[in-house]
Scaffold this active site. Sequence first.
Site, mmCIF file in Angstrom:
data_model
loop_
_atom_site.group_PDB
_atom_site.id
_atom_site.type_symbol
_atom_site.label_atom_id
_atom_site.label_comp_id
_atom_site.label_asym_id
_atom_site.label_seq_id
_atom_site.Cartn_x
_atom_site.Cartn_y
_atom_site.Cartn_z
ATOM 1 N N CYS A 84 0.844 -1.200 0.000
ATOM 2 C CA CYS A 84 0.000 0.000 0.000
ATOM 3 C C CYS A 84 0.877 1.246 0.000
ATOM 4 O O CYS A 84 1.881 1.325 0.709
ATOM 5 C CB CYS A 84 -0.901 -0.019 1.223
ATOM 6 S SG CYS A 84 -1.895 1.479 1.431
ATOM 7 N N GLN A 274 -8.200 19.784 8.827
ATOM 8 C CA GLN A 274 -6.916 19.169 9.133
ATOM 9 C C GLN A 274 -7.093 17.655 9.310
ATOM 10 O O GLN A 274 -8.048 17.201 9.928
ATOM 11 C CB GLN A 274 -6.309 19.774 10.390
ATOM 12 C CG GLN A 274 -5.977 21.251 10.253
ATOM 13 C CD GLN A 274 -4.847 21.527 9.273
ATOM 14 O OE1 GLN A 274 -4.089 20.630 8.913
ATOM 15 N NE2 GLN A 274 -4.723 22.769 8.834
ATOM 16 N N PHE A 303 -5.456 32.345 3.528
ATOM 17 C CA PHE A 303 -5.808 30.946 3.260
ATOM 18 C C PHE A 303 -6.562 30.387 4.471
ATOM 19 O O PHE A 303 -6.235 29.326 4.997
ATOM 20 C CB PHE A 303 -4.571 30.096 2.962
ATOM 21 C CG PHE A 303 -3.663 30.666 1.900
ATOM 22 C CD1 PHE A 303 -3.886 30.407 0.552
ATOM 23 C CD2 PHE A 303 -2.593 31.476 2.248
ATOM 24 C CE1 PHE A 303 -3.055 30.934 -0.421
ATOM 25 C CE2 PHE A 303 -1.741 32.012 1.285
ATOM 26 C CZ PHE A 303 -1.982 31.736 -0.055
ATOM 27 N N ASP A 351 -8.694 35.379 -4.609
ATOM 28 C CA ASP A 351 -7.695 34.462 -5.152
ATOM 29 C C ASP A 351 -6.316 34.990 -4.773
ATOM 30 O O ASP A 351 -5.853 35.994 -5.318
ATOM 31 C CB ASP A 351 -7.848 34.367 -6.666
ATOM 32 C CG ASP A 351 -6.919 33.317 -7.281
ATOM 33 O OD1 ASP A 351 -5.997 32.849 -6.583
ATOM 34 O OD2 ASP A 351 -7.113 32.987 -8.464
ATOM 35 N N CYS A 398 2.716 22.819 4.707
ATOM 36 C CA CYS A 398 2.594 21.377 4.484
ATOM 37 C C CYS A 398 3.624 20.887 3.471
ATOM 38 O O CYS A 398 3.542 19.748 3.009
ATOM 39 C CB CYS A 398 1.182 21.022 4.022
ATOM 40 S SG CYS A 398 0.664 21.823 2.492
#
Length: 441
Positions: A84, A274, A303, A351, A398
Amino acid sequence: MARSRRRRLPEEPVTVEVEDLAHDGRGVARVNGKAVFVDGALPGETVRFRYTACHSKHDEGRVEEVLEASPERVAPRCQHFGVCGGCSLQHLDPVRQLARKQDWLRDNLARVGRVEPETWFEPLTGPHWGYRHKARMAVKDVVKKGKVLVGFRERHAPYVADLTRCEVLHPRVGLLLPELSELIQGLSIHNRLPQIEVAVGDEAVALSFRVLDPPTEADRAALAAFGERHDIQIYLQPKGPDTTVPLWPAEPTLEYRLPELDLSLQFQPYHFTQVNPAINRQMIPRALELLALESHHRVLDLFCGLGNFTLALARRAGHVVGVEGEAALVARAGDNARLNGIDNAEFVAADLAKPVAEQGWIQARYDRVLLDPPRSGALEMMPVVAGLGAGRVVYVSCHPATLARDAGELVHTHGYRLLGAGVMDMFPHTAHVESIALFGR
């Protein structure tokens, strides 16, 4: 133009000493001076591996036998590890996983951004198993196997792995994969259902089935019965995420709470939340602490999503403006503010990958800035953030490479200092690196 020939793979296994761990979790060895990335190998080990691919500048392989194991090696908990693609580091001790991720963050900051934090924060840690509350599972009707497969893709392959359970998914889903397979196999659209979105709140679990053809009444009844039997909310998604509608129950609710801040946030199963709620409950207080908020401060949250940080900021600051590109999330953030009785937060749809200089919200004064961008980072916003003159900026990332790039821009072009940085164990057993950084004038 002549076609390039595919390189022939060496047929016999090769024995090597593993020197390092690549940023994707593979061991790095050298054969005749050429780098080889070896699945399943750890630094300091002697392994026998078999080649899986050859390229001009590097090769790839997979461990066949560990001849001398690293003291950091542990037995993977999942029986599907190695096949996996959901996890890549279960064979590495969790404490060492986190140390490696801190090393990767340090390396990116130095190499890409040419910066070094003045302080390294202690990592944020949480549960190693059953932590994942958000996921997209692939579904495939495999005629040769005579069944429907439900799970993640195989490692380095497009095929759906044949899983019986998942150790990192929330157990109410991770232990249910065989029953999901049986459910879908009994539907008339079993070969027209390519994925399932998993969303878990504090109390409820939701599964959104992507349906390429309309399910029959019998299909709908079977799905609803499955949801009722397992107390799982069932949704259908015929097209894009915003077409997701509940099937059972009629009016489902998903929410997660931040008890220390007396906050409750509601969301739809297709909204970004999250993945790891235990880390999220630590990450938000850390961001508040790093920003050193005072009651008169004006804060900009870029964001902002559905208000995960914004509402917490509003509990401590005078006024907060949250900016998000997706209008549906902006609407949900406003709903969450009203749900929690917060009247000192406002939300704007914009944006952030495009120029924002003419927009009204950017004309205001801000004492603090927080941003939590996607993997692509926020390079376009660095001049904007610097132009605001905020005394402190917290950047939640991230992807360490884009954080490093943006950190270099803030420090070398706009005169900020990188006061501190550190990792957060948002995705145990994977090579994904979540981090937080503090910048100051």
